[in-house]
Design a protein around this motif. Structure first.
Motif, mmCIF file in Angstrom:
data_model
loop_
_atom_site.group_PDB
_atom_site.id
_atom_site.type_symbol
_atom_site.label_atom_id
_atom_site.label_comp_id
_atom_site.label_asym_id
_atom_site.label_seq_id
_atom_site.Cartn_x
_atom_site.Cartn_y
_atom_site.Cartn_z
ATOM 1 N N ARG A 249 -0.351 4.985 -0.959
ATOM 2 C CA ARG A 249 -1.430 5.118 0.018
ATOM 3 C C ARG A 249 -0.861 5.111 1.436
ATOM 4 N NH1 ARG A 249 -3.290 1.023 -3.366
ATOM 5 N NH2 ARG A 249 -3.038 -0.549 -1.722
ATOM 6 N N TRP A 250 -1.551 5.808 2.328
ATOM 7 C CA TRP A 250 -1.212 5.784 3.760
ATOM 8 C C TRP A 250 -2.456 5.289 4.472
ATOM 9 C CZ3 TRP A 250 3.358 7.168 6.286
ATOM 10 C CH2 TRP A 250 3.290 7.209 7.684
ATOM 11 N N GLU A 251 -2.454 4.008 4.784
ATOM 12 C CA GLU A 251 -3.660 3.378 5.300
ATOM 13 C C GLU A 251 -3.524 3.108 6.792
ATOM 14 O OE1 GLU A 251 -4.112 -0.051 2.833
ATOM 15 O OE2 GLU A 251 -4.974 1.086 1.181
ATOM 16 N N SER B 192 0.827 -1.203 0.000
ATOM 17 C CA SER B 192 0.000 0.000 0.000
ATOM 18 C C SER B 192 0.867 1.261 0.000
ATOM 19 C CB SER B 192 -0.948 0.002 1.198
ATOM 20 O OG SER B 192 -0.243 0.203 2.415
#
Length: 356
Positions: free
Chosen positions: A153-155, A148
């Motif tokens: 993305r920073w999930e 990710s």
């Protein structure tokens, strides 16, 4: 001083010829050997069966040509077949720097008066480290988090309770097998604060790390958050972990296999992951290598997989080279081998050393 002994180093792109030559010179001195080199293509070209031996690299023709007049061969993957033995009557020692000399026809070697040695334990530390790495990666779901991040993305969803990972500290980890690898894994897990169980009918309880408890397989499966396989593949252990054994593990547990693919039913494992019975699995070995496109593991959730790389460390290559060079030195000095897989059937002392 006696004439140098003709020796072939038949390395590859893992156990390099350079490592073998350096180890040979360190063992007996450069003056003891007249070195010839053959470089085999593994791992850039996969190994496979060659005539009657399996997991070999290169061809019989290559080896026959390279072994002309040679008395000692140090290798990892070269094929020692009946045809090679018949064509190379000067050969006396074939030192294989693997945990098992599956590239050598041992019966034919004994018939032809050739000693075959091997290098048990060369990759025990590397495999133990890889096992713990896979265990942690699977328990903490590191690969999907990494993917990710690569995708930009920073999930933060990993903090949701149902998605959060597991800890080794305070968990019960069951090791099926307590040999060279399993024993090292047990010691690491104890240091990390895990409770460790071992199922191994041949284990010596006194040889296990402090705090490790020896139990039967049913108790181990029922009690462990993580089960890691470390048994040898024998008729007794083939298919050891199937659908029933996976079902006996607690819901939300983890399975790790860096030992042998034949120990585990992979279709049953894939089903247990898809059904959510297992939280994750870490795998380095498989029932088919490489995995075919229709293998049941493809698409199963919670998997961390590596392509049979547990033994791939530079230290393993260097250690393996030193182990076969030490066998060559023992042969040179007329001493018995330390790890013999095949010994000459003849007791002719002329084939027992370098006559020095």
């Amino acid at each position: 001083m006696s004439e140098p002994i003709p020796v072939l180093v038949a390395g590859d792109h893992f156990v390099l010829n350079r490592l073998l030559v350096e180890a040979l010179h360190d063992a007996g001195g450069p003056a003891a050997w007249r070195v010839r080199e053959l470089e085999l293509p593994w791992p850039h070209v996969p190994f496979g069966p060659v005539a009657e031996v399996r997991e070999a690299s290169g061809s019989e023709e290559q080896l026959i040509e390279a072994l002309a007049g040679v008395r000692v061969c140090l290798t990892q993957m070269a094929p020692l077949t009946r045809r090679v033995l018949e064509a190379c009557p000067d050969l006396e020692l074939f030192a294989v720097c693997r945990g098992g000399p599956v590239n050598a026809n041992l019966a034919a070697a004994a018939e032809h008066g050739v000693t075959v040695t091997f290098a048990p334990g060369r990759n025990a530390a590397s495999t133990a480290e890889h096992t713990v790495a896979l265990m942690l990666a699977a328990m903490r779901r590191i690969p999907p988090a990494h993917e990710s991040m690569l995708a930009g993305r920073w999930e933060g969803g990993g903090y949701a309770y149902e998605a959060a990972g597991l800890e080794l500290a305070g968990s019960t980890v069951g090791l099926v097998g307590a040999g060279a690898v399993g024993g090292r894994v047990a010691a690491v897990l104890v240091a990390l604060g895990a409770r460790v169980l071992v199922a191994d009918p041949y284990a010596d309880p006194a040889a296990l790390p402090a705090g490790v408890r020896l139990v039967g397989l049913p108790e181990l499966l029922a009690s462990s958050t993580v089960v890691s396989l470390h048994a040898r593949l024998t008729p007794e252990t083939a298919g050891l972990i199937g659908a029933a054994e996976l079902a006996a593990m607690p819901r939300g547990s983890v399975l790790v296999n860096c030992a042998r693919g034949g120990l585990l039913d992979y279709a049953a494992l894939a089903a247990a992951l898809r059904e959510g019975h297992l939280f994750a699995a870490g795998l380095d070995v498989y029932d088919a290598e490489p995995l075919p496109p229709d293998h049941p593991l493809h698409g199963a959730p919670g998997l961390v997989m590596t392509p049979h790389l547990a033994g791939a460390s530079r230290a393993v290559a260097e250690r393996a080279a030193r182990m076969v060079a030490a066998e060559a030195l023992r042969w040179l000095n007329g001493e018995p081998p330390l790890h013999a897989a095949a010994l000459p059937r003849s007791s002719d002392p002329g084939r027992a050393g370098a006559d020095r």
